[in-house]
Design an enzyme around this catalytic site. Structure first.
Site, PDB file in Angstrom:
ATOM      1  N   ARG A 166     -12.689  91.204 -50.489  1.00  0.00           N
ATOM      2  CA  ARG A 166     -11.295  91.114 -50.960  1.00  0.00           C
ATOM      3  C   ARG A 166     -11.147  91.640 -52.390  1.00  0.00           C
ATOM      4  O   ARG A 166     -10.335  91.137 -53.171  1.00  0.00           O
ATOM      5  CB  ARG A 166     -10.761  89.684 -50.890  1.00  0.00           C
ATOM      6  CG  ARG A 166     -11.046  88.967 -49.586  1.00  0.00           C
ATOM      7  CD  ARG A 166     -10.581  89.732 -48.390  1.00  0.00           C
ATOM      8  NE  ARG A 166     -10.918  89.054 -47.139  1.00  0.00           N
ATOM      9  CZ  ARG A 166     -10.719  89.608 -45.943  1.00  0.00           C
ATOM     10  NH1 ARG A 166     -10.269  90.848 -45.838  1.00  0.00           N
ATOM     11  NH2 ARG A 166     -11.017  88.942 -44.858  1.00  0.00           N
ATOM     12  N   ASN A 208     -19.551  83.511 -49.354  1.00  0.00           N
ATOM     13  CA  ASN A 208     -20.275  83.784 -48.114  1.00  0.00           C
ATOM     14  C   ASN A 208     -21.633  84.342 -48.530  1.00  0.00           C
ATOM     15  O   ASN A 208     -21.747  85.504 -48.896  1.00  0.00           O
ATOM     16  CB  ASN A 208     -19.529  84.815 -47.259  1.00  0.00           C
ATOM     17  CG  ASN A 208     -18.169  84.295 -46.842  1.00  0.00           C
ATOM     18  OD1 ASN A 208     -18.039  83.182 -46.336  1.00  0.00           O
ATOM     19  ND2 ASN A 208     -17.132  85.097 -47.078  1.00  0.00           N
ATOM     20  N   LYS A 288     -19.726  76.883 -49.842  1.00  0.00           N
ATOM     21  CA  LYS A 288     -18.820  77.009 -48.698  1.00  0.00           C
ATOM     22  C   LYS A 288     -19.654  76.595 -47.482  1.00  0.00           C
ATOM     23  O   LYS A 288     -20.529  77.346 -47.051  1.00  0.00           O
ATOM     24  CB  LYS A 288     -18.326  78.447 -48.574  1.00  0.00           C
ATOM     25  CG  LYS A 288     -17.501  78.743 -47.321  1.00  0.00           C
ATOM     26  CD  LYS A 288     -16.966  80.181 -47.348  1.00  0.00           C
ATOM     27  CE  LYS A 288     -16.152  80.509 -46.099  1.00  0.00           C
ATOM     28  NZ  LYS A 288     -15.601  81.880 -46.140  1.00  0.00           N
ATOM     29  N   GLU A 292     -16.126  79.164 -41.469  1.00  0.00           N
ATOM     30  CA  GLU A 292     -16.201  80.588 -41.146  1.00  0.00           C
ATOM     31  C   GLU A 292     -17.645  81.059 -41.007  1.00  0.00           C
ATOM     32  O   GLU A 292     -18.081  81.990 -41.673  1.00  0.00           O
ATOM     33  CB  GLU A 292     -15.436  81.412 -42.182  1.00  0.00           C
ATOM     34  CG  GLU A 292     -13.951  81.062 -42.222  1.00  0.00           C
ATOM     35  CD  GLU A 292     -13.135  81.909 -43.180  1.00  0.00           C
ATOM     36  OE1 GLU A 292     -13.703  82.445 -44.139  1.00  0.00           O
ATOM     37  OE2 GLU A 292     -11.904  82.016 -42.964  1.00  0.00           O
ATOM     38  N   ARG A 325     -16.379  73.395 -51.506  1.00  0.00           N
ATOM     39  CA  ARG A 325     -15.059  73.897 -51.107  1.00  0.00           C
ATOM     40  C   ARG A 325     -14.483  73.103 -49.937  1.00  0.00           C
ATOM     41  O   ARG A 325     -15.198  72.730 -49.002  1.00  0.00           O
ATOM     42  CB  ARG A 325     -15.127  75.372 -50.764  1.00  0.00           C
ATOM     43  CG  ARG A 325     -15.479  76.208 -51.977  1.00  0.00           C
ATOM     44  CD  ARG A 325     -15.544  77.677 -51.644  1.00  0.00           C
ATOM     45  NE  ARG A 325     -14.254  78.335 -51.669  1.00  0.00           N
ATOM     46  CZ  ARG A 325     -13.846  79.195 -50.741  1.00  0.00           C
ATOM     47  NH1 ARG A 325     -14.576  79.441 -49.674  1.00  0.00           N
ATOM     48  NH2 ARG A 325     -12.685  79.796 -50.857  1.00  0.00           N
ATOM     49  N   ARG A 342      -4.101  74.198 -37.807  1.00  0.00           N
ATOM     50  CA  ARG A 342      -5.055  74.521 -38.870  1.00  0.00           C
ATOM     51  C   ARG A 342      -4.648  73.918 -40.213  1.00  0.00           C
ATOM     52  O   ARG A 342      -5.496  73.562 -41.023  1.00  0.00           O
ATOM     53  CB  ARG A 342      -5.193  76.048 -38.982  1.00  0.00           C
ATOM     54  CG  ARG A 342      -5.980  76.494 -40.179  1.00  0.00           C
ATOM     55  CD  ARG A 342      -6.360  77.950 -40.078  1.00  0.00           C
ATOM     56  NE  ARG A 342      -6.714  78.466 -41.396  1.00  0.00           N
ATOM     57  CZ  ARG A 342      -7.033  79.723 -41.640  1.00  0.00           C
ATOM     58  NH1 ARG A 342      -7.030  80.610 -40.663  1.00  0.00           N
ATOM     59  NH2 ARG A 342      -7.349  80.119 -42.856  1.00  0.00           N
ATOM     60  N   ASP A 371      -4.193  79.584 -46.304  1.00  0.00           N
ATOM     61  CA  ASP A 371      -5.077  80.543 -46.943  1.00  0.00           C
ATOM     62  C   ASP A 371      -4.329  81.524 -47.835  1.00  0.00           C
ATOM     63  O   ASP A 371      -4.157  82.684 -47.465  1.00  0.00           O
ATOM     64  CB  ASP A 371      -5.856  81.293 -45.851  1.00  0.00           C
ATOM     65  CG  ASP A 371      -7.031  82.067 -46.411  1.00  0.00           C
ATOM     66  OD1 ASP A 371      -7.360  81.874 -47.591  1.00  0.00           O
ATOM     67  OD2 ASP A 371      -7.616  82.868 -45.653  1.00  0.00           O
ATOM     68  N   GLU A 393      -7.942  75.735 -56.408  1.00  0.00           N
ATOM     69  CA  GLU A 393      -8.413  77.108 -56.184  1.00  0.00           C
ATOM     70  C   GLU A 393      -7.222  78.048 -56.008  1.00  0.00           C
ATOM     71  O   GLU A 393      -6.429  77.896 -55.089  1.00  0.00           O
ATOM     72  CB  GLU A 393      -9.331  77.174 -54.951  1.00  0.00           C
ATOM     73  CG  GLU A 393      -9.897  78.579 -54.710  1.00  0.00           C
ATOM     74  CD  GLU A 393     -10.943  78.644 -53.590  1.00  0.00           C
ATOM     75  OE1 GLU A 393     -11.722  77.679 -53.426  1.00  0.00           O
ATOM     76  OE2 GLU A 393     -10.972  79.661 -52.881  1.00  0.00           O
ATOM     77  N   GLU A 399      -5.350  89.365 -52.105  1.00  0.00           N
ATOM     78  CA  GLU A 399      -5.661  89.623 -50.694  1.00  0.00           C
ATOM     79  C   GLU A 399      -4.404  89.698 -49.825  1.00  0.00           C
ATOM     80  O   GLU A 399      -4.193  90.656 -49.103  1.00  0.00           O
ATOM     81  CB  GLU A 399      -6.600  88.532 -50.170  1.00  0.00           C
ATOM     82  CG  GLU A 399      -6.887  88.665 -48.676  1.00  0.00           C
ATOM     83  CD  GLU A 399      -7.852  87.607 -48.163  1.00  0.00           C
ATOM     84  OE1 GLU A 399      -8.302  86.750 -48.953  1.00  0.00           O
ATOM     85  OE2 GLU A 399      -8.157  87.647 -46.958  1.00  0.00           O
ATOM     86  N   GLU A 517       7.771  88.468 -51.563  1.00  0.00           N
ATOM     87  CA  GLU A 517       8.057  87.461 -50.538  1.00  0.00           C
ATOM     88  C   GLU A 517       9.224  87.895 -49.655  1.00  0.00           C
ATOM     89  O   GLU A 517       9.190  87.760 -48.429  1.00  0.00           O
ATOM     90  CB  GLU A 517       8.377  86.126 -51.225  1.00  0.00           C
ATOM     91  CG  GLU A 517       8.564  84.958 -50.275  1.00  0.00           C
ATOM     92  CD  GLU A 517       8.763  83.640 -51.025  1.00  0.00           C
ATOM     93  OE1 GLU A 517       9.143  83.680 -52.216  1.00  0.00           O
ATOM     94  OE2 GLU A 517       8.535  82.575 -50.427  1.00  0.00           O
TER      95      GLU A 517
HETATM   96  C1  BDP Z   1     -10.163  84.143 -46.814  1.00  0.00           C
HETATM   97  C2  BDP Z   1     -10.764  85.492 -46.929  1.00  0.00           C
HETATM   98  C3  BDP Z   1     -12.229  85.505 -46.694  1.00  0.00           C
HETATM   99  C4  BDP Z   1     -12.901  84.431 -47.526  1.00  0.00           C
HETATM  100  C5  BDP Z   1     -12.257  83.098 -47.245  1.00  0.00           C
HETATM  101  C6  BDP Z   1     -12.758  82.000 -48.168  1.00  0.00           C
HETATM  102  O1  BDP Z   1     -10.119  86.346 -46.006  1.00  0.00           O
HETATM  103  O2  BDP Z   1     -12.691  86.783 -47.017  1.00  0.00           O
HETATM  104  O3  BDP Z   1     -14.247  84.380 -47.269  1.00  0.00           O
HETATM  105  O4  BDP Z   1     -10.898  83.164 -47.467  1.00  0.00           O
HETATM  106  O5  BDP Z   1     -12.004  81.613 -49.047  1.00  0.00           O
HETATM  107  O6  BDP Z   1      -8.934  84.209 -47.463  1.00  0.00           O
HETATM  108  O7  BDP Z   1     -13.853  81.521 -48.010  1.00  0.00           O
END
Ligand code: BDP
Length: 685
Positions: A166, A208, A288, A292, A325, A342, A371, A393, A399, A517
């Site tokens: 991102r 990640n 994290k 994901e 997180r 979600r 998100d 955060e 993004e 927006e």
């Molecule tokens: C999302 C992003 C992804 C991140 C994730 C995160 O698309 O790339 O890894 O958040 O915050 O917004 O962990």
């Protein structure tokens, strides 16, 4: 490679008599403390003065005050300052704070910049420099400043191959080709930029944590990392690392990463010990977990508290912290299921753990429950975990907000989030009081911002996106600051104080989020982006996939019923908000479709139907982009040509892409509903 220094690009302070006015104080820089932090701060000042006022002040190391004028740098406890700083003032300066005091007597002409510790002096110096650049009167220089939050951290999502998840401003300044870069000049300048906005921590690798990055916590990389830490340290910034929860398996060769397993615990303790032998002031870990496709304690039937506390115990003896997180949800949902939501996930996962986390664990919570969309309600976790350290955060990198092609200043949105009153302890329970630690009396609290910088010549791709980084730092330091003031200061320090320049850029910044927006997804709708890279419109891009981000539009209505009668998401808020969000007539309109499923002919407050509002909003958004362009074009000749052109190019792209957003989304709704635009602009041949 040449790059700009953003708001630290100094130019001579001309105009009026300001330089003469302060001249008498600038003869020398008097250093009362002998250590590298004070010396570094003094050098910053010297460098700045030589450009601002074209003077070359002498740098004097002094153990007594034998000269009668100059800028004095010292600790508030320094004996020489006793007569100048009162006990009350001294007490008011905190660990990272500073005082600036002007002494203007017959013979003595001093500007004193004093801090309690090595940490505060650099903040004091950068503050003084910007005050000079803003031509602040001598008398008004007097101040005592302390950061309101203890953790003010930038999160880099940088990968070791040099790419940035991102990232929209070039490659990583830390990594390339699987290695740690040794370009300390760039890192040094980055540290200066961050210190000048009060940042005190950086996580340099992606949350990640894959492949080689898993090994960053081993001696293979620690030597290089210690060099980076050394640069940051000089500017009061601690180095942190993101870790992979399964490291004991990957690196240690163990057959488990179970946080309750003795060998796992020992492995982490040994690893942490090694890290501190290279980096004595290492900040700690960002994690994290169970999110994901990242491993975590759930794999072993343990809780997030079990996982975090295990790491906290390893870091505790060194005063390190664990930032855990809260971005945990099921990313493999069944899109046909209308009951799972979600938005509820973070609260569902973490609320039951309130009070179970160790003292040096901090929960890092995205501002909204989904998100980083252009608009979301405040995450209900703020205000729900009284016995847990919490951090806000924000995503500085754009993004979902135009990827630094679109101008989208985020300060206005962030400020609204921080000013939200959760009512968790009655009126006045603002989010800003939760993330500064004061409402629940937490020692650790603060802000994390996902970085928007890379190795591009202006750091942020879009020159005006520098304002987002600046604003993040300023709000983290003091969330009570007015957003207009923060934006204005940035504009003057970056582009000078020409009235037209300041007025126009300020207008652009303060209106750009609204514009974005309007032409993308108003009313709290969100998403509708292209899957994967998340740029550009795609009304059903995520509608029939596993990620849980649905709007469920059909021919009659759109939106998700998240009220207590629907998914029950509103039940995660205090009673007062629950009732407001539950009521379609009371729900703040900008969040209407987040909380409610609404028929297209529903009448909004201004009398328009929902569908007509949608159409109009998209046209208005594009018209606002025209205004952005006009405001910028009026500045031709008043702004450095290269920067002018760069921004101009992006604005033209923004226009083109805003039109695409408008037409794709409007046509989508027209086809879905068959309800024509009253003004006949939306066509479907
Ligand atoms: C999302 C992003 C992804 C991140 C994730 C995160 O698309 O790339 O890894 O958040 O915050 O917004 O962990």
């Amino acid at each position: 490679q040449n790059y700009t220094m953003c708001w630290l690009s100094y130019k001579p302070v001309i105009k009026e008599d300001y330089p003469q006015y302060v001249e008498e104080f600038l003869g020398q820089i008097i250093l009362l403390e002998k250590n590298i932090y004070f010396e570094n701060a003094a050098n910053e000042l010297k460098k700045a003065l030589s450009i601002l006022f074209e003077t070359e002040p002498k740098l004097i190391n002094a153990s007594s005050l034998y000269v009668e004028s100059g800028i004095i740098l010292g600790k508030v406890t320094n004996e020489n300052l006793r007569g100048f700083i009162t006990d009350v003032e001294k007490e008011a300066v905190g660990e990272e704070g500073f005082i600036i005091k002007v002494i203007d007597e017959n013979k003595k002409k001093y500007i004193i910049v004093a801090s309690r510790s090595e940490k505060g002096i650099i903040y004091g110096i950068f503050h003084l420099i910007s005050q000079f650049r803003l031509k602040v009167k001598l008398k008004e220089l007097n101040c005592i400043e302390n950061p309101k939050t203890s953790l003010r951290i930038i999160n880099h999502w940088d990968n070791m191959d040099g790419s940035i998840e991102r990232g929209y401003a070039g490659k990583s300044i830390f990594f390339a080709n699987g290695r740690i870069k040794r370009n300390y000049k760039r890192i040094w300048d980055y540290a200066r930029l961050l210190a000048s906005i009060g940042i005190n921590g950086v996580v340099i690798n992606n949350v990640n944590v894959r492949d080689k990055a898993i090994w960053l916590i081993t001696p293979k990389y620690l030597n290089d990392l210690s060099k980076i830490a050394e640069v940051f340290r000089l500017y009061g910034i601690k180095l942190y690392l993101s870790i992979n929860f399964a490291s004991p398996i990957y690196i240690g060769g163990l057959d488990t990463a179970d946080p309750l397993d003795k060998s796992v615990q020992k492995w982490w303790k040994d690893t942490v010990k090694t890290i501190y032998s290279y980096i004595p002031d290492f900040g700690g870990f960002l994690v994290k977990a169970d999110s994901e496709f990242n491993p975590g304690p759930y794999v072993y039937g343990r809780t997030h508290a079990d996982g975090a506390n295990m790491l906290a115990e390893a870091l505790g003896p060194y005063k390190g912290i664990v930032i855990w997180r809260a971005f945990v949800y099921n990313c493999l949902q069944d899109w046909r299921d209308t009951k799972t939501d979600r938005a509820k996930a973070a609260y569902d996962n973490f609320k039951p753990l309130d009070g179970k986390f160790s003292e040096n664990v901090i929960l890092q919570i995205k501002y909204g429950p989904m998100d980083f969309q252009v608009r979301e309600p405040v995450s209900p976790l703020f205000g729900a975990m009284e016995k847990t350290n919490q951090m806000m955060e924000f995503q500085i990198t754009q993004e979902y907000t135009g990827q630094q092609i679109h101008l989208c200043y985020l300060g206005t949105l962030w400020k609204e989030i921080l000013e939200f009153d959760t009512y968790c302890k009655g009126k006045g329970s603002y989010v800003k009081r939760i993330v500064d630690g004061s409402l629940f009396g937490r020692k650790y609290a603060g802000f994390a911002g996902v970085s928007n910088i890379g190795d591009s010549i202006n750091w942020t791709g879009h020159d005006l996106a520098q304002a987002n980084l600046w604003t993040f730092g300023k709000l983290a330091w003091d969330p009570d600051k007015k957003i207009e003031d923060i934006a204005r200061e940035w504009t003057i320090l970056t582009f000078g104080d020409d009235k037209k320049v300041v007025d126009n850029i300020l207008w652009m910044l303060l209106n750009s989020h609204t514009a974005y927006e309007k032409y993308t997804t108003p009313l709290g709708l969100g998403w509708m982006v292209n899957p994967g890279h998340h740029y550009g419109p795609n009304p059903e891009g995520y509608e029939y996939s596993k990620w849980g981000t649905y709007h469920r539009a059909d021919t009659k209505a759109i939106g998700v019923d998240r009220t207590s009668r629907g998914t029950g998401y509103t039940l995660q808020y205090s009673k007062m908000w629950q009732e407001i969000f539950d009521d379609i007539n009371k729900c703040p309109e900008e969040l209407l479709l987040f909380f409610h499923r609404v028929p297209y002919d529903f009448k909004l407050k201004n009398g328009k139907t929902l569908i007509q509002f949608m159409y109009d909003s998209h046209f208005e958004g594009v018209e606002m982009v025209d205004e952005l362009i006009e405001k910028w074009e009026e500045l031709r000749g008043k702004i450095d040509e290269e920067i002018f052109n760069r921004v101009h190019e992006r604005l033209k792209m923004q226009k083109e892409h805003a039109i695409e957003w408008r037409d794709v989304i409007n046509t989508y709704f027209y086809r879905k509903t068959g309800i024509p635009d009253e003004k006949g602009r939306v066509i479907y041949p």
